[in-house]
Design an enzyme around this catalytic site. Structure first.
Site, PDB file in Angstrom:
ATOM      1  CG  HIS A  18      48.120 153.223  -1.268  1.00  9.39           C
ATOM      2  ND1 HIS A  18      47.106 152.199  -1.090  1.00  9.39           N
ATOM      3  CD2 HIS A  18      48.954 152.705  -2.244  1.00  9.39           C
ATOM      4  CE1 HIS A  18      47.744 151.048  -1.687  1.00  9.39           C
ATOM      5  NE2 HIS A  18      48.627 151.581  -2.432  1.00  9.39           N
TER       6      HIS A  18
ATOM      7  CG  HIS B  22      51.998 154.119  -5.477  1.00 10.75           C
ATOM      8  ND1 HIS B  22      53.084 153.264  -4.928  1.00 10.75           N
ATOM      9  CD2 HIS B  22      51.026 153.416  -5.417  1.00 10.75           C
ATOM     10  CE1 HIS B  22      52.565 152.141  -4.576  1.00 10.75           C
ATOM     11  NE2 HIS B  22      51.281 152.140  -5.062  1.00 10.75           N
TER      12      HIS B  22
HETATM   13  P1  5GP Z   1      49.835 149.021  -3.747  1.00 13.63           P
HETATM   14  O1  5GP Z   1      50.731 147.585  -4.320  1.00 13.63           O
HETATM   15  O2  5GP Z   1      48.563 148.503  -3.042  1.00 13.63           O
HETATM   16  O3  5GP Z   1      49.654 150.121  -4.917  1.00 13.63           O
HETATM   17  O4  5GP Z   1      50.893 149.641  -3.005  1.00 13.63           O
HETATM   18  C1  5GP Z   1      51.093 149.339  -1.769  1.00 13.63           C
HETATM   19  C2  5GP Z   1      52.682 149.848  -1.289  1.00 13.63           C
HETATM   20  O5  5GP Z   1      52.880 149.894  -0.165  1.00 13.63           O
HETATM   21  C3  5GP Z   1      54.024 148.981  -2.119  1.00 13.63           C
HETATM   22  O6  5GP Z   1      54.599 149.762  -2.988  1.00 13.63           O
HETATM   23  C4  5GP Z   1      54.574 148.550  -0.585  1.00 13.63           C
HETATM   24  O7  5GP Z   1      56.082 148.642  -0.949  1.00 13.63           O
HETATM   25  C5  5GP Z   1      54.032 149.673   0.519  1.00 13.63           C
HETATM   26  N1  5GP Z   1      54.039 148.973   1.733  1.00 13.63           N
HETATM   27  C6  5GP Z   1      53.797 147.668   2.103  1.00 13.63           C
HETATM   28  N2  5GP Z   1      54.032 147.652   3.405  1.00 13.63           N
HETATM   29  C7  5GP Z   1      54.600 148.698   3.784  1.00 13.63           C
HETATM   30  C8  5GP Z   1      54.786 149.114   5.106  1.00 13.63           C
HETATM   31  O8  5GP Z   1      54.766 148.362   6.205  1.00 13.63           O
HETATM   32  N3  5GP Z   1      55.422 150.317   5.274  1.00 13.63           N
HETATM   33  C9  5GP Z   1      55.690 151.368   4.128  1.00 13.63           C
HETATM   34  N4  5GP Z   1      56.027 152.415   4.462  1.00 13.63           N
HETATM   35  N5  5GP Z   1      55.183 150.768   2.871  1.00 13.63           N
HETATM   36  C10 5GP Z   1      54.517 149.522   2.696  1.00 13.63           C
END
Ligand code: 5GP
Ligand code: ZN
Length: 136
Positions: free
Chosen positions: A101, A103
């Site tokens: 993903h 951001h």
């Molecule tokens: P990472 O830390 O892997 O770069 O980003 C994962 C993101 O996914 C985090 O910012 C977290 O808030 C978001 N996230 C985790 N679980 C969910 C969910 O169930 N729904 C949504 N919309 N975002 C999520």
């Protein structure tokens, strides 16, 4: 192929709720459940792939294209003053959801975000050595 343990695959399948902001046949954009700023969105390929190292080119292309579109809407509809794109690959780099993903984080003049790092103290020799290693 969806990964049974993946929250983002469940969001794509509609098995978990999300606040969708855009989608097409390849990618989905939805709001981060814990936004860093107003309008903080995630863009994901619909097909499961773990992270930047593993994502096929088509998934990368479709994701960055939608990230740009979301960023434009954040500017034009939410009135942000700038945007950060962030991808985290592997836990050491802060990846917590193992479905690739990007951001898309709208930035506002008065928002509380600050850079998380500071520059290393390096000289030109070190930069040249690293560049040589990377060129292979
Ligand atoms: P990472 O830390 O892997 O770069 O980003 C994962 C993101 O996914 C985090 O910012 C977290 O808030 C978001 N996230 C985790 N679980 C969910 C969910 O169930 N729904 C949504 N919309 N975002 C999520
Ligand atoms: Zn997944």
């Amino acid at each position: 192929m969806a990964d049974d343990d993946c929250i983002f695959c469940k969001i794509v399948a509609g098995e978990l709720p999300s606040q969708k902001v855009d989608e097409n046949d390849r990618v989905l954009a939805f709001l981060d459940i814990n936004p860093w700023t107003r309008g903080h969105a995630l863009v994901i390929p619909k097909q499961h792939t773990k992270n930047l190292w593993e994502a096929p080119k088509e998934a990368l292309d479709a994701t960055i294209e939608m990230a740009q579109q979301v960023a434009i809407h954040q500017r034009d509809r939410l009135g942000c003053d700038g945007v950060n794109l962030l991808n985290s690959t592997e836990p050491v780099a802060w990846q917590t959801e193992f479905h690739y993903h990007v951001h898309v984080i709208p930035r506002y003049e008065d928002d509380p975000l600050r850079l998380p790092g500071k520059p290393l103290d390096v000289d030109q020799d070190e930069l040249a050595k690293v560049a040589e290693e990377l060129r292979g």
